[in-house]
Design a protein around this motif. Structure first.
Motif, short mmCIF file in Angstrom:
data_model
loop_
_atom_site.label_atom_id
_atom_site.label_comp_id
_atom_site.label_asym_id
_atom_site.label_seq_id
_atom_site.Cartn_x
_atom_site.Cartn_y
_atom_site.Cartn_z
N GLY A 82 -0.08 -10.17 4.73
CA GLY A 82 -0.22 -9.39 3.21
C GLY A 82 -1.41 -8.77 2.62
O GLY A 82 -2.07 -7.91 2.28
N LEU A 83 -2.34 -9.79 2.28
CA LEU A 83 -3.26 -8.80 1.48
C LEU A 83 -3.95 -8.41 1.88
O LEU A 83 -4.61 -7.48 1.57
CB LEU A 83 -4.43 -10.92 1.77
CG LEU A 83 -4.13 -11.90 0.11
CD1 LEU A 83 -5.24 -12.91 0.76
CD2 LEU A 83 -3.95 -10.85 -0.83
N GLY A 84 -4.76 -8.53 3.73
CA GLY A 84 -5.71 -7.44 4.84
C GLY A 84 -3.80 -6.09 3.95
O GLY A 84 -4.87 -5.31 4.31
N GLY A 85 -3.21 -6.29 4.62
CA GLY A 85 -2.85 -4.95 4.53
C GLY A 85 -2.49 -4.28 3.81
O GLY A 85 -2.65 -2.91 3.56
N TYR A 86 -2.15 -5.51 1.65
CA TYR A 86 -2.11 -4.35 0.79
C TYR A 86 -3.98 -3.83 0.58
O TYR A 86 -3.84 -2.74 -0.15
CB TYR A 86 -2.11 -5.49 -0.66
CG TYR A 86 -0.08 -5.53 -0.27
CD1 TYR A 86 0.44 -4.15 -1.59
CD2 TYR A 86 0.51 -6.67 0.06
CE1 TYR A 86 1.11 -4.20 -1.75
CE2 TYR A 86 1.50 -5.84 -0.22
CZ TYR A 86 2.10 -5.36 -0.66
OH TYR A 86 3.64 -5.56 -0.73
N ALA A 89 -3.86 -0.91 2.49
CA ALA A 89 -3.49 0.44 1.95
C ALA A 89 -3.76 0.91 0.61
O ALA A 89 -3.19 1.36 0.01
CB ALA A 89 -1.62 -0.44 1.51
N MET A 90 -3.93 0.28 -0.49
CA MET A 90 -4.26 0.47 -1.06
C MET A 90 -5.33 1.44 -1.81
O MET A 90 -5.27 2.60 -2.12
CB MET A 90 -4.78 -0.74 -2.87
CG MET A 90 -4.19 -1.86 -2.98
SD MET A 90 -4.09 -3.32 -3.19
CE MET A 90 -5.85 -2.89 -4.92
N HIS A 91 -6.37 1.24 -0.56
CA HIS A 91 -7.66 2.27 0.07
C HIS A 91 -6.93 3.58 -0.13
O HIS A 91 -7.19 4.40 -0.34
CB HIS A 91 -8.83 1.24 0.96
CG HIS A 91 -9.09 2.78 1.22
ND1 HIS A 91 -10.66 3.06 -0.13
CD2 HIS A 91 -9.70 3.26 2.12
CE1 HIS A 91 -10.57 4.52 0.90
NE2 HIS A 91 -10.48 4.20 2.08
N ALA A 271 -4.44 -5.50 8.44
CA ALA A 271 -5.29 -3.96 8.02
C ALA A 271 -4.96 -2.86 9.27
O ALA A 271 -4.47 -1.72 8.78
CB ALA A 271 -6.87 -4.34 7.27
N LEU A 272 -4.75 -3.41 10.07
CA LEU A 272 -4.68 -2.50 11.22
C LEU A 272 -3.05 -2.45 11.36
O LEU A 272 -2.86 -0.89 11.82
CB LEU A 272 -5.51 -3.25 12.43
CG LEU A 272 -6.84 -2.80 12.55
CD1 LEU A 272 -7.09 -4.15 13.72
CD2 LEU A 272 -7.29 -1.77 12.35
N ILE A 279 3.46 1.63 6.53
CA ILE A 279 3.51 0.61 4.98
C ILE A 279 2.88 -0.32 5.11
O ILE A 279 2.86 -1.34 6.14
CB ILE A 279 5.49 0.81 5.49
CG1 ILE A 279 6.14 0.02 4.69
CG2 ILE A 279 5.51 0.28 6.93
CD1 ILE A 279 7.61 0.14 4.10
N ILE A 280 2.98 -1.20 3.74
CA ILE A 280 3.82 -2.77 3.83
C ILE A 280 4.09 -3.27 2.32
O ILE A 280 3.74 -2.51 1.64
CB ILE A 280 1.65 -3.62 4.28
CG1 ILE A 280 1.43 -4.59 4.01
CG2 ILE A 280 0.68 -2.72 2.66
CD1 ILE A 280 1.38 -5.53 5.16
N SER A 281 4.65 -4.28 2.70
CA SER A 281 5.84 -4.80 2.31
C SER A 281 5.94 -6.15 1.43
O SER A 281 5.83 -6.75 2.79
CB SER A 281 7.05 -3.74 2.11
OG SER A 281 7.71 -4.55 3.03
N PRO A 282 6.60 -6.59 0.17
CA PRO A 282 6.95 -8.19 1.08
C PRO A 282 7.79 -9.13 1.72
O PRO A 282 7.35 -9.74 2.21
CB PRO A 282 7.53 -8.15 -0.95
CG PRO A 282 6.76 -7.36 -1.36
CD PRO A 282 6.70 -6.22 0.21
N ALA A 283 8.65 -8.05 2.37
CA ALA A 283 9.90 -8.20 3.45
C ALA A 283 8.98 -8.68 5.63
O ALA A 283 9.54 -9.21 5.25
CB ALA A 283 10.68 -7.26 3.75
N LEU A 284 6.90 -8.17 4.68
CA LEU A 284 6.97 -7.85 5.92
C LEU A 284 6.00 -9.72 6.56
O LEU A 284 5.24 -9.78 6.61
CB LEU A 284 5.69 -6.96 6.40
CG LEU A 284 6.69 -5.39 6.53
CD1 LEU A 284 5.72 -4.82 5.89
CD2 LEU A 284 7.41 -5.69 7.85
#
Lengths: 371, 295
Positions: A82-86, A89-91, A271-272, A279-284
């Motif tokens: 999640g940290l990588g994904g967020y 996704a933020m960028h 991140a990938l 999408i990235i979400s808490p459910a993931l």
């Protein structure tokens, strides 16, 4: 990947002259399949699905290192994913917003305070910073938790529960910060990837190739780590922590490295995952997906790198084919897979041939923390 | 001041729920090192037992009283079955019990979804438990919360008495302290394990009955509590009831006070950080059995 391999660890198969060629050979075969055959043979839709599975496989590489070799049951990989994904996704959200002349991502205009970007979002506008953070952020969190946990010799089961609690707390925190993280919805509807339009199938193929190359590189790196001096030390720390300590090593540091590297891999996978799925979400990334990251490795074979990776891909594939048509059946099957694989075939499917050949169960790969 | 006291009472009642759930875990995790992720589903089984009972017994008070022992039996039987079918094969691999029981918990959740439907269901509380008592100064104590608190303390008392005074309790303690020595002393450790699992899982069922008083009943209700309950056992130290009692109330009050001054989500994170810091001071938990093992 170098052509010469150092002698294998006691847990790996014994090095024979044939073995020297078999490992690079298998690696090349995998590279040809993933980078050559799959993009030609699969439709855009299926290739995109495969890209998603390969992201889970990247997490499994880390799980194989930390759990399979190090005996650290990492139940909170969702946090790092999640940290990588967020971070990614933020960028991408900021880049999307900038492309349309906005200063705020779309969800912030809807739910946020509406005037200014939160201070901790700002640096993520810089692509280099965001990319670095996808790996550094998870590694830092893992280093902090790992340092405090391993230093005081907190036991194996305790570590598993703490890492799981971290995943739960992180997911709850994300949901609570609706205005700045998108809350339950997460960060959705990502359009571009460093200037490329993600709706374009050509660019989706490019994303797939990046993911496949990353997986191959990380597998090669993990393989080198396994056969290195450190790899032996990690197995030793798993099997007999006290003896490693008596020999003058600090098992806490050995475990910490495995945990941090696994976290970095999960962060990169997250991140990938974002450009591949959009999408990235808490459910993931909550408790359930965090345990899900371990399932594939357990079914395929936690101690075997290839087993863990193939297991992760196979489980993800089964899940998406079955869960749409028969959601109930999938849940039963998932549970049953877990019970059977962990309970009765602890080496996973990777050990099936050995088990059948010997006609008996192989010694269980210890999960550590028995003390 | 009123706010602080009211908030503390909320915390104590959160703690009572945690305690009820953690009591069973202290037995199964403490004695056998088994990390039973299906414990949450045994809670669910207890809650659905109450629900089913209420379909046939019209008086809410009577059904609640019948539900308590019945839920204990239902959840306990499920636990003993689980131990007999799976867990006894895994005593040498404690971490694997976590994964195997997680698989079981997935299946049980789906079973509940298939039998009772995915939406949450509700039971009616007896009239006695719906009101609240004012103790002056604007402080009110909700009756259902008081009932849960009483139930939790009663369970602690009963469990303590069983462990301290009965032959079964003596055997359980012997197995906890030194399994091999207990075995050669003629204790059937396998049977003791199964009995312990029956009691521990049964307590989860009782917790499930209590939870019907404070919230809806649904297939995923167990998952909401299981991580917190495990944290209680980790901080409390294994094989010691008093550790769980102190920790459950401390975490409950901490959580509720933090929730009031910040938000629910921040409170969760702060509680977790507090736990990690606490483990720096006492890595084995608040109370632990002294052994000669190096680990």
């Amino acid at each position: 990947m170098t052509t010469t391999t150092t002698p294998a660890t006691p847990t790996a198969t014994q090095a024979s002259p044939l073995e020297r060629f078999r490992v690079p050979g298998a690696f090349l075969l995998g590279a040809v399949l993933l980078l050559g055959v799959a993009p030609l043979a699969l439709s855009d839709f299926r290739l995109n699905l495969l890209a998603k599975y390969l992201c889970y496989a990247i997490v499994a590489v880390g799980v194989s290192l930390a759990w399979g070799r190090g005996g650290l049951l990492v139940l909170g990989q969702g946090v790092f994913f999640g940290l990588g994904g967020y971070a990614m996704a933020m960028h991408l959200k900021l880049a999307d917003a900038a492309a349309t002349g906005q200063t705020l991502p779309d969800f912030m205009q809807l739910y946020g305070t509406g005037d200014a970007l939160p201070w901790w979002w700002r640096p993520f506008a810089n692509p280099a910073f965001a990319l670095a953070m996808t790996v550094l952020l998870p590694m830092t969190v893992a280093a902090l938790l790992g340092f405090f946990v391993f230093r005081r010799r907190v036991k194996g089961a305790y570590f598993a529960i703490l890492s799981q609690a971290l995943a739960a707390a992180f997911a709850i925190w994300l949901v609570g910060q609706q205005a700045t993280t998108g809350g339950t919805n997460g960060l959705t509807d990502i359009q571009g990837f460093f200037g490329y339009d993600l709706d374009d199938p050509v660019n989706q193929r490019m994303v797939y190739l990046v993911i496949a190359a990353a997986l191959l590189l990380l597998m090669a790196a993990a393989r080198q780590l396994f056969v290195s001096r450190y790899g032996e030390l990690l197995v030793a720390a798993r099997d007999s922590e006290e003896r490693v300590r008596f020999l003058g090593y600090n098992p806490a540091n050995v475990k910490l490295v495995a945990y941090v590297v696994a976290a970095g891999m999960a962060g990169l996978a997250g991140a990938l995952f974002v450009p591949a799925v959009g999408i990235i979400s808490p459910a993931l990334i909550g408790i359930v997906p965090s345990i899900g990251f371990v399932i594939g490795a357990a079914v395929g074979g936690r101690a075997s790198l290839v087993g863990a990776v193939l297991g992760a891909i196979a489980v993800a594939w089964t899940q998406s084919t079955l869960s749409d048509a028969y959601p109930a059946a999938w849940t039963y099957l998932q549970g049953l897979l877990f019970v059977l694989a962990v309970g009765f075939l602890p080496g996973g499917l990777a050990s099936l041939t050995t088990v059948l050949r010997r006609g008996r169960r192989t010694p269980a790969p210890t999960t550590g923390g028995t003390a | 001041m009123t706010v602080v006291l009211n908030q503390s009472f909320t915390g104590i009642s959160i703690g009572a729920v945690l305690l009820l759930i953690a009591l069973g875990l202290t037995l199964t995790f403490g004695q056998m090192g088994v990390i039973n992720m299906a414990h949450g589903e045994f809670i669910m089984a207890g809650a659905y037992t109450t629900y089913v009972l209420q379909q046939s017994v019209s008086s809410a008070g009577v059904s609640l009283l019948v539900a308590l022992p019945l839920a204990f039996l239902v959840a306990g039987t499920m636990g003993a079955l689980l131990e007999w079918l799976l867990i006894r094969r895994l005593y040498t691999r404690p971490l694997d019990t976590l994964l195997v029981t997680w698989g079981v918990s997935l299946m049980l959740q789906q079973l509940a979804r298939d039998v009772f439907g995915a939406p949450n269901v509700q039971t009616t509380a007896p009239d006695v438990l719906t009101g609240h008592i004012g103790v002056g100064g604007g402080i009110t104590l909700a009756n259902n919360r008081l009932f849960i608190l009483g139930l939790a303390l009663l369970c602690v008392l009963a469990l303590t008495l069983i462990l301290r005074l009965t032959p079964l309790g003596r055997r359980i303690r012997a197995v906890v302290q030194n399994r091999d020595l207990a075995e050669v002393s003629g204790i059937a450790t396998g049977r003791v394990d199964r009995t312990t699992f029956f009691i521990g899982s049964g307590l989860a069922g009782v917790a499930g009955v209590a939870l019907t008083l404070v919230g809806p009943i649904g297939p995923t209700m167990g998952t909401n509590y299981i991580v917190d309950a495990f944290l209680v056992v980790v901080v409390g130290g294994i094989a010691q009831l008093k550790g769980s009692v102190i920790t459950a109330f401390a975490l409950g009050v901490l959580q509720s006070v933090l929730e009031y001054s910040t938000t629910v989500s921040v409170a969760k994170v702060v509680v977790l950080v507090a736990i990690v810091v606490f483990l720096q001071w006492r890595p084995q938990g608040l109370y632990t059995l002294r052994t000669r093992s190096l680990a």
